[in-house]
Design a protein around this motif. Sequence first.
Motif, PDB file in Angstrom:
ATOM      1  N   THR A   1      65.640  60.536 -10.353  1.00 28.47           N
ATOM      2  CA  THR A   1      65.891  59.307 -11.108  1.00 28.47           C
ATOM      3  C   THR A   1      65.850  58.103 -10.173  1.00 28.47           C
ATOM      4  O   THR A   1      65.968  58.236  -8.950  1.00 28.47           O
ATOM      5  N   GLN A   2      65.720  56.940 -10.767  1.00 23.67           N
ATOM      6  CA  GLN A   2      65.779  55.712  -9.986  1.00 23.67           C
ATOM      7  C   GLN A   2      67.144  55.592  -9.318  1.00 23.67           C
ATOM      8  O   GLN A   2      67.237  55.151  -8.172  1.00 23.67           O
ATOM      9  N   GLN A   3      68.180  55.998 -10.007  1.00 27.18           N
ATOM     10  CA  GLN A   3      69.534  55.939  -9.456  1.00 27.18           C
ATOM     11  C   GLN A   3      69.669  56.849  -8.237  1.00 27.18           C
ATOM     12  O   GLN A   3      70.285  56.464  -7.234  1.00 27.18           O
ATOM     13  N   GLU A   4      69.096  58.040  -8.307  1.00 27.56           N
ATOM     14  CA  GLU A   4      69.152  58.959  -7.163  1.00 27.56           C
ATOM     15  C   GLU A   4      68.430  58.372  -5.952  1.00 27.56           C
ATOM     16  O   GLU A   4      68.936  58.441  -4.825  1.00 27.56           O
TER      17      GLU A   4
ATOM     18  N   SER B   1      70.479  49.133  -4.932  1.00 23.81           N
ATOM     19  CA  SER B   1      70.811  49.289  -6.346  1.00 23.81           C
ATOM     20  C   SER B   1      69.633  49.872  -7.123  1.00 23.81           C
ATOM     21  O   SER B   1      68.473  49.800  -6.676  1.00 23.81           O
ATOM     22  N   ARG B   2      69.925  50.434  -8.275  1.00 24.59           N
ATOM     23  CA  ARG B   2      68.869  50.948  -9.151  1.00 24.59           C
ATOM     24  C   ARG B   2      67.936  49.816  -9.559  1.00 24.59           C
ATOM     25  O   ARG B   2      66.713  49.981  -9.658  1.00 24.59           O
ATOM     26  N   GLN B   3      68.493  48.627  -9.773  1.00 23.32           N
ATOM     27  CA  GLN B   3      67.688  47.476 -10.174  1.00 23.32           C
ATOM     28  C   GLN B   3      66.657  47.118  -9.101  1.00 23.32           C
ATOM     29  O   GLN B   3      65.543  46.702  -9.425  1.00 23.32           O
TER      30      GLN B   3
ATOM     31  N   ALA C   1      67.888  55.215  -5.397  1.00 25.30           N
ATOM     32  CA  ALA C   1      68.684  54.068  -4.958  1.00 25.30           C
ATOM     33  C   ALA C   1      69.833  54.517  -4.060  1.00 25.30           C
ATOM     34  O   ALA C   1      70.072  53.935  -2.995  1.00 25.30           O
ATOM     35  N   LYS C   2      70.517  55.561  -4.464  1.00 22.81           N
ATOM     36  CA  LYS C   2      71.647  56.068  -3.680  1.00 22.81           C
ATOM     37  C   LYS C   2      71.182  56.560  -2.308  1.00 22.81           C
ATOM     38  O   LYS C   2      71.825  56.289  -1.290  1.00 22.81           O
TER      39      LYS C   2
END
Length: 77
Positions: A21-24, A32-34, A26-27
């Motif tokens: 995911t984009q969140q993964e 940030s995911r954005q 990003a982390k």
Amino acid sequence: MSKFVISNTIRKLRFYNNEMTQQELAKKTGVSRQTIVAIENSKYSPSLELAFRISEVFKIKLEDVFSYEIIEDNDKK
């Protein structure tokens, strides 16, 4: 005047890496995911440091993630 267009393969790389995911991503890269969304959509060019961190996540060369193209302006005034 010439323009530079930076493109990337982040979406494809995420898909082929267990549909990350984009969140993964990003982390793993400390943003940030954005920020990942903006980079994927070519709305934002990452710093060189972030570009290297992204390529390191996928364990591939920087040029396999990012590329640029020079577009010549043929409009002569």
